[in-house]
Design an enzyme around this catalytic site. Sequence first.
Site, short mmCIF file in Angstrom:
data_model
loop_
_atom_site.label_atom_id
_atom_site.label_comp_id
_atom_site.label_asym_id
_atom_site.label_seq_id
_atom_site.Cartn_x
_atom_site.Cartn_y
_atom_site.Cartn_z
N HIS A 80 37.06 10.42 42.12
CA HIS A 80 37.06 10.19 43.56
C HIS A 80 35.78 10.72 44.19
O HIS A 80 35.38 11.84 43.92
CB HIS A 80 38.27 10.88 44.21
CG HIS A 80 39.57 10.40 43.63
ND1 HIS A 80 40.18 9.24 44.02
CD2 HIS A 80 40.37 10.91 42.65
CE1 HIS A 80 41.31 9.08 43.34
NE2 HIS A 80 41.44 10.10 42.49
N HIS A 83 37.19 12.88 47.79
CA HIS A 83 37.88 14.17 47.69
C HIS A 83 37.77 14.67 46.26
O HIS A 83 37.56 13.87 45.32
CB HIS A 83 39.35 14.06 48.10
CG HIS A 83 40.14 13.15 47.22
ND1 HIS A 83 40.76 13.56 46.07
CD2 HIS A 83 40.39 11.82 47.31
CE1 HIS A 83 41.38 12.56 45.51
NE2 HIS A 83 41.16 11.47 46.25
#
Length: 698
Positions: A80, A83
């Site tokens: 990701h 995040h």
Amino acid sequence: MDTGSVVSEPISAHHRAFAKQKSASMLFDTESSTYSYLLADAGTGEAVIIDPVLEQAKRDAQLVKDLGFKLKYAINTHMHADHITGSGWLRQLTGCQSVIAAASGAKADRHIVEGDHIAFGRHSIDTLATPGHTNGCMSYVIKEQGCIFTGDTLLIRGCGRTDFQEGSAKHLYQNVHEKIFSLPENYRVYPAHDYNNIDIRIRQAELEYALGREELQMLSIVEEARALQARLEKSKPEAQTLYNIISSGVALSLHAVHATSGRWAAQQRADQPGFYVEWALEGDGLYKGDRILEINGRLVTSKTKEELQKHVGNSGKCQMVVLRKKTVAIPQKQLDQEKENNMRLQHRISYLEEQVHDLQNVKEQEQHQQQQHQQLRHQPQQQQTTQSNSAHVTSISISSPPSPSPTTTPPSDKPLIFQRGNYITTLVGGKPIELVGDELPPAHVTKTLIKENTHIDLRDRLPHHSHLYAMPSKSLSASKISINSDSAYMQQQKRDKERQRDRHERQRDRERERERPRDALQQQLQQQLHRDHLRSTHARSVEHLNHYNGLERRRGDVSRQSEAQTLRARLPSDVRSVKSLDFDSENESKPMTTTTTTTTSMTSGESRTNHVRPTPPKKPLRLSLQRAQSLQTVELHPCAEHDRKRPMKRMHHNSSASGGSSPSDEGQGHGHGHGGSVALIENCSPMHTASLGRHKLI
Ligand SMILES: N[C@@H](CCC(=O)N[C@@H](CSS)C(=O)NCC(=O)O)C(=O)O
């Protein structure tokens, strides 16, 4: 494909609760709009979490712990950029292993490639390589659950960006279409992000809906509460404030009262202001219910009991102002009217009771009449012939003796007149009066139907017939005359005997009834019914009589005379053909075939000849009130105009024989004094019950 949450079968009550709670399977991070999914095998308690967010690692670890699961893997769909994955942190917290595609290039406990299976409990996760957003994007499929976790490859109404991180729109498109859209239609898609807060909005909408329902329910409850409150308030008596009392419109009056005796008491009423007089000595001018406003110049409407007592003082003597509600008085006129009605009814009841009593004696009087007539029949004939004077007759009733046979006892000269209904039957010397000059067999009985007081001067018609009785010039009023055979007398005798027999039978019945034990109440009831019947019958009779008398009174002499003349002209030559309309018994209208019946046989009531035996009367033999009236007798008094107008008492035959001192007795004595040509006639004065001589209050 649908999107939604996925849970595996729980392994405990917590697991079941987890499985039932849709939200429990979706862990959302509002900061990155990232969904994390916790999957568990209810049987083994093994769980996995997909795409955990670093900031939510503690939350997720706590949840797994709370649910009693054992977190086996922390799995990522890709590396990701928005995040930091929480896998490492969860690994430390829970001891799970981190999992990611090998193509991602990221560190992990386990690197996977397409086709690998990730097992937890009895479940198995299939792996689909879906690069496009990133090279290392991997989608996870649980076939048995019919769901796919797509990461950023497929979002809600969108897909992951391909403009950075080695993104390839082409590959994304191909993978989405070839690997995801190719799944069965019933598969649910669980993406990694919800940038439009779809789920939040759905939940918000759900909550709002629930809230709306709650509000509606609350409104309903509020309305119900208001209604209940209104009912409660309505049932409460309105506070008797001075304002409310006055505005209610009730009639009020203020009274200045000097309570000189000091003998009074007042008290408060529950939940009501003020003091009210409870009792007071008569004469002080205070009445129960008076509202005390002022005592000795001080307003006490809002005072306490102690303050009131203080103002009154120990003696109780004080000057007061009280408020009094006016009571609605019944008008005196109405009261008087009611009293008058009551008195009238009392009189009427008393009167009717006496009538009933008298009527019960009528049968005995009939017997007396019978005896008297038999005596009269033997009086000298001159008593009849000397009576040339006249009398106006409105109602005549005389029981007639039988018309004697020429071969038997010489007939009495005394005129015998009897009436039944509107018919007058006259015998002179045991012979009928001949009204039209026909030579009739001597045993005939003349019957005269009186119609509305039409006068017929019988003298004019019968001047020279020694055996016929000439009625006084102002005597009978007739509009129709019929001459029948003397069966009238026979039938009268017959009826008398039948009445007597009937009376005896009833007497025996009564005696039998007395002997038979009966309920006292039933006896009273029967008696009452009998009395009611008599009252009712008599009332009708009185009305009939008064009506008749009223008609009679209204008609003048001139018109009567004129009617009489007209009637004479109309009389048939043989009036025997005129049918008797006597109401009492139809038998009388049946002509007797023989007129030679002896007196003896007639009076005995048993015909010894072959006469047509009269059939019993259809009507009950009980004396009707109408007949009772028609059988009243008064004196036929010469020139007795004043007597005609005078209500005359009934003359009992016993007294008439002895000569009484009552007005009617005097009349009879007078008749005897003038040769004894006395007929018993009763004058029925209008508005009086002539039969009993009582004033009738109407
Ligand atoms: N548009 C996003 C911005 C965050 C973002 O770019 N997210 C990525 C996935 S994480 S790298 C993405 O692909 N978004 C898809 C998109 O349509 O934006 C936001 O609104 O926060």
